[in-house]
Design a protein around this motif. Structure first.
Motif, mmCIF file in Angstrom:
data_model
loop_
_atom_site.group_PDB
_atom_site.id
_atom_site.type_symbol
_atom_site.label_atom_id
_atom_site.label_comp_id
_atom_site.label_asym_id
_atom_site.label_seq_id
_atom_site.Cartn_x
_atom_site.Cartn_y
_atom_site.Cartn_z
ATOM 1 N N GLU A 353 0.823 -1.210 0.000
ATOM 2 C CA GLU A 353 0.000 0.000 0.000
ATOM 3 C C GLU A 353 0.855 1.258 0.000
ATOM 4 O OE1 GLU A 353 -3.624 2.159 2.514
ATOM 5 O OE2 GLU A 353 -3.062 0.084 2.941
ATOM 6 N N ASP A 354 1.930 1.232 0.764
ATOM 7 C CA ASP A 354 2.817 2.404 0.798
ATOM 8 C C ASP A 354 3.401 2.684 -0.583
ATOM 9 O OD1 ASP A 354 2.365 2.780 3.468
ATOM 10 O OD2 ASP A 354 4.167 1.724 4.129
ATOM 11 N N LEU A 355 3.816 1.622 -1.273
ATOM 12 C CA LEU A 355 4.389 1.779 -2.607
ATOM 13 C C LEU A 355 3.365 2.381 -3.557
ATOM 14 C CD1 LEU A 355 6.540 1.230 -4.811
ATOM 15 C CD2 LEU A 355 5.516 -1.035 -5.062
ATOM 16 N N VAL A 356 2.149 1.856 -3.533
ATOM 17 C CA VAL A 356 1.108 2.332 -4.435
ATOM 18 C C VAL A 356 0.761 3.790 -4.153
ATOM 19 C CG1 VAL A 356 -1.322 2.062 -5.050
ATOM 20 C CG2 VAL A 356 0.139 0.055 -4.876
ATOM 21 N N ARG A 357 0.663 4.137 -2.883
ATOM 22 C CA ARG A 357 0.312 5.522 -2.542
ATOM 23 C C ARG A 357 1.450 6.483 -2.879
ATOM 24 N NH1 ARG A 357 -4.374 6.157 -0.026
ATOM 25 N NH2 ARG A 357 -5.345 4.395 1.068
ATOM 26 N N ASP A 358 2.674 6.012 -2.744
ATOM 27 C CA ASP A 358 3.815 6.858 -3.086
ATOM 28 C C ASP A 358 3.868 7.148 -4.585
ATOM 29 O OD1 ASP A 358 4.634 7.054 -0.495
ATOM 30 O OD2 ASP A 358 6.196 5.520 -0.647
ATOM 31 N N GLY A 359 3.414 6.179 -5.394
ATOM 32 C CA GLY A 359 3.543 6.318 -6.845
ATOM 33 C C GLY A 359 2.339 6.885 -7.545
ATOM 34 N N GLN A 360 1.232 7.101 -6.838
ATOM 35 C CA GLN A 360 0.007 7.575 -7.478
ATOM 36 C C GLN A 360 -0.664 8.648 -6.627
ATOM 37 O OE1 GLN A 360 -2.385 4.236 -9.502
ATOM 38 N NE2 GLN A 360 -1.466 3.235 -7.752
ATOM 39 N N SER A 361 -1.397 9.526 -7.299
ATOM 40 C CA SER A 361 -2.199 10.488 -6.558
ATOM 41 C C SER A 361 -3.401 9.767 -5.967
ATOM 42 C CB SER A 361 -2.670 11.615 -7.484
ATOM 43 O OG SER A 361 -3.623 11.126 -8.417
ATOM 44 N N GLU A 362 -3.981 10.359 -4.949
ATOM 45 C CA GLU A 362 -5.133 9.732 -4.288
ATOM 46 C C GLU A 362 -6.304 9.581 -5.254
ATOM 47 O OE1 GLU A 362 -6.957 7.758 -1.229
ATOM 48 O OE2 GLU A 362 -4.907 8.529 -1.278
ATOM 49 N N ALA A 363 -6.539 10.611 -6.064
ATOM 50 C CA ALA A 363 -7.659 10.567 -7.015
ATOM 51 C C ALA A 363 -7.452 9.449 -8.040
ATOM 52 C CB ALA A 363 -7.801 11.916 -7.721
ATOM 53 N N TRP A 364 -6.226 9.308 -8.520
ATOM 54 C CA TRP A 364 -5.915 8.256 -9.501
ATOM 55 C C TRP A 364 -6.089 6.880 -8.878
ATOM 56 C CZ3 TRP A 364 -4.131 8.773 -14.631
ATOM 57 C CH2 TRP A 364 -3.668 7.593 -15.226
ATOM 58 N N LEU A 365 -5.635 6.714 -7.647
ATOM 59 C CA LEU A 365 -5.755 5.428 -6.967
ATOM 60 C C LEU A 365 -7.215 5.028 -6.811
ATOM 61 C CD1 LEU A 365 -4.592 3.019 -5.462
ATOM 62 C CD2 LEU A 365 -4.468 4.441 -3.403
ATOM 63 N N GLU A 366 -8.051 5.970 -6.433
ATOM 64 C CA GLU A 366 -9.473 5.676 -6.279
ATOM 65 C C GLU A 366 -10.078 5.187 -7.594
ATOM 66 O OE1 GLU A 366 -11.770 8.739 -4.488
ATOM 67 O OE2 GLU A 366 -10.480 8.903 -2.714
ATOM 68 N N GLU A 367 -9.764 5.884 -8.686
ATOM 69 C CA GLU A 367 -10.288 5.477 -9.981
ATOM 70 C C GLU A 367 -9.736 4.129 -10.409
ATOM 71 O OE1 GLU A 367 -12.706 6.725 -11.977
ATOM 72 O OE2 GLU A 367 -13.066 7.928 -10.180
ATOM 73 N N THR A 368 -8.470 3.875 -10.113
ATOM 74 C CA THR A 368 -7.853 2.599 -10.460
ATOM 75 C C THR A 368 -8.561 1.453 -9.745
ATOM 76 O OG1 THR A 368 -5.695 3.637 -10.799
ATOM 77 C CG2 THR A 368 -5.704 1.274 -10.409
ATOM 78 N N VAL A 369 -8.879 1.640 -8.476
ATOM 79 C CA VAL A 369 -9.556 0.594 -7.702
ATOM 80 C C VAL A 369 -10.974 0.375 -8.221
ATOM 81 C CG1 VAL A 369 -10.425 -0.052 -5.427
ATOM 82 C CG2 VAL A 369 -8.138 0.931 -5.648
ATOM 83 N N ILE A 370 -11.685 1.444 -8.544
ATOM 84 C CA ILE A 370 -13.040 1.300 -9.086
ATOM 85 C C ILE A 370 -12.993 0.557 -10.412
ATOM 86 C CG2 ILE A 370 -14.994 2.571 -10.064
ATOM 87 C CD1 ILE A 370 -14.536 4.678 -7.883
ATOM 88 N N GLN A 371 -12.025 0.911 -11.270
ATOM 89 C CA GLN A 371 -11.891 0.202 -12.543
ATOM 90 C C GLN A 371 -11.560 -1.272 -12.305
ATOM 91 O OE1 GLN A 371 -9.708 1.736 -15.765
ATOM 92 N NE2 GLN A 371 -10.775 3.688 -15.801
ATOM 93 N N TYR A 372 -10.730 -1.528 -11.313
ATOM 94 C CA TYR A 372 -10.392 -2.910 -10.981
ATOM 95 C C TYR A 372 -11.651 -3.683 -10.590
ATOM 96 C CZ TYR A 372 -9.243 -6.635 -7.666
ATOM 97 O OH TYR A 372 -9.200 -7.820 -6.978
ATOM 98 N N LEU A 373 -12.459 -3.123 -9.698
ATOM 99 C CA LEU A 373 -13.667 -3.805 -9.224
ATOM 100 C C LEU A 373 -14.686 -4.000 -10.342
ATOM 101 C CD1 LEU A 373 -14.037 -1.917 -5.818
ATOM 102 C CD2 LEU A 373 -13.278 -4.286 -6.143
ATOM 103 N N VAL A 374 -14.869 -2.968 -11.165
ATOM 104 C CA VAL A 374 -15.808 -3.071 -12.283
ATOM 105 C C VAL A 374 -15.270 -4.049 -13.326
ATOM 106 C CG1 VAL A 374 -16.836 -1.817 -14.228
ATOM 107 C CG2 VAL A 374 -16.841 -0.801 -11.942
ATOM 108 N N GLY A 375 -13.962 -4.016 -13.582
ATOM 109 C CA GLY A 375 -13.364 -4.954 -14.529
ATOM 110 C C GLY A 375 -13.579 -6.392 -14.108
#
Length: 431
Positions: A353-375
């Motif tokens: 989680e630390d790695l992911v948060r360090d490499g992405q903005s919070e807004a991008w991470l949220e969208e990435t997770v939603i796309q993951y769940l919908v995918g």
């Protein structure tokens, strides 16, 4: 179809993280070397910046800093297709071979390591002292001590680097050369020059063949005591990355397929949001991985923020349509971003989680997770066919080449039609 966002964006970060664990991610101090007259190009003139200039706010940096992407409530109109009719093709995870492990170690871990040797060969780095003379007199900028020169780099004038091949550590070499006629300094251009060179040391890049248990222990900070342990850890890291890429490709293809059978009219606000989202995340990724932001990069390439933003519009419109479909499915299925969804995503890909948060903005991470769940929801309903990774990539490259060829043919046909129309207009005017 181009995409701005990919569900497996952190896959590259996983490899970077592996490098940090395996290679230490040690930041070495870099001291800029003075440019001397022996170099093949003249040094750019430096300009002292005034305190007033330092205080000037970069408008591009200010625009990027002000980005605050919030998904608009009105993404546009979406009419979803029947997800159960979808057929999706995706790759299996790439099989990591011994050669892949060795290549990774050579390229990403041992790139900054070297081995001492005696005789200079092409590709080696020689540490040298040299003095240049024209008509027996040393000239300004023609002398340097302790300079590292990679033989074959083309950094020095013709004959300098090749003239050192075969020399040994401790040798003194005299090079009778000539500055190019178009050399950057007019007072040296076309002049005969003699360089007296002393070879202080010779090194070559370390390779995996040079790796020892002791070096493995050192590079890993004591995590891996033997070469075998070290290589095993590299393999596991590459397999993690390969799995992430394959999973990301599956879910991205699922979303693209769902978008393809849906009717979508996106709002202008959705397109602007996609660009804001990408730009903010790109800036954070650059800052975290390379130590400079998007504004710095744009300045290096002589491009303005507005120009770069405009160049993203076509891709942003595509991803806005996909995002609109994603959020329509999410709304109908009650899928939303929360800690549970984030946890599933991290576990699926094996990310920190630390790695992911360090490499992405919070807004991008949220969208990435939603796309993951919908995918995941889409793939559960669709028919999925898996192909070996190499076969899948070959097919994708062939399809991309065919698409590019078709686009070029269409452009050429359009140009011919336009030319014919202009000829017809000219003929009519002459009559």
């Amino acid at each position: 179809m181009r995409k701005i966002r990919s569900i497996a964006v952190p896959a590259a970060a996983a490899v970077i993280a592996a490098a940090c664990v395996l290679g230490g991610c040690t930041k070495k101090d870099q001291t800029a070397e003075s440019t001397t007259a022996a170099e093949s190009t003249s040094a750019a003139e430096s300009t002292d910046e005034t305190s007033a200039a330092e205080e000037t706010v970069n408008p591009d940096a200010a625009a990027i800093e002000a980005l605050d992407p919030k998904r608009p409530s009105d993404m546009g109109k979406v009419e979803l297709g029947d997800l159960s009719t979808l057929s999706i093709t995706a790759p299996e995870a790439q099989i990591i071979k011994d050669s892949d492990v060795d290549e990774y170690i050579n390229s990403y871990i041992l790139a900054a390591e070297s081995v001492e040797k005696d005789v200079i060969e092409n590709g080696d780095t020689a540490n040298i002292d040299y003095e240049g003379k024209i008509d027996g007199t040393a000239f300004e900028g023609g002398t340097a001590q302790g300079t590292d020169l990679t033989i074959g780099s083309g950094m020095f004038i013709d004959g300098f680097e090749s003239g050192l091949i075969g020399a040994k550590k401790g040798d003194k070499v005299t090079l009778n050369l000539k500055f190019p006629d178009n050399y950057g300094k007019e007072d040296l251009a076309g002049k005969d020059v003699v360089f007296d060179v002393t070879v202080n040391s010779v090194t070559r890049p370390m390779t995996v063949e040079d790796l020892t248990d002791e070096k493995s222990d050192e590079l890993s900070g004591g995590n891996y005591k033997t070469v075998a342990e070290y290589k095993k850890a590299v393999r596991e890291a590459l397999e993690l990355s390969a799995g992430a890429i394959a999973k990301g490709e599956l879910l991205s293809n699922a979303i693209e397929a769902a978008s393809g059978i849906s009717t979508t009219e996106v709002s202008e606000a959705a397109i602007e949001w996609e660009m804001d989202l990408f730009l903010q995340n790109y800036d954070k990724s650059l800052s975290g991985n390379y130590g400079f932001g998007l504004a710095d990069m744009l300045s290096m390439y002589g491009q303005t923020y507005d120009e770069f933003r405009t160049s993203l519009r076509e891709s942003a419109e595509i991803t806005a349509k996909q995002s609109a479909v994603v959020h329509e499915i999410a709304a109908q299925e009650g899928i939303e971003y929360n800690e549970e969804g984030l946890k599933k995503y991290l576990e699926e890909y094996g990310y920190s989680e630390d790695l992911v948060r360090d490499g992405q903005s919070e807004a991008w991470l949220e969208e990435t997770v939603i796309q993951y769940l919908v995918g995941k929801h889409i793939t559960d309903k669709a028919e999925v066919t898996f192909m070996p990774y190499e076969e899948y990539m070959a097919a994708a490259e062939a399809a991309a080449a065919a698409e590019a060829e078709a686009a070029a043919a269409e452009t050429e046909a359009g140009a011919e039609t336009e030319a014919a129309a202009e000829t017809e207009e000219t003929t009519a005017a002459q009559k």
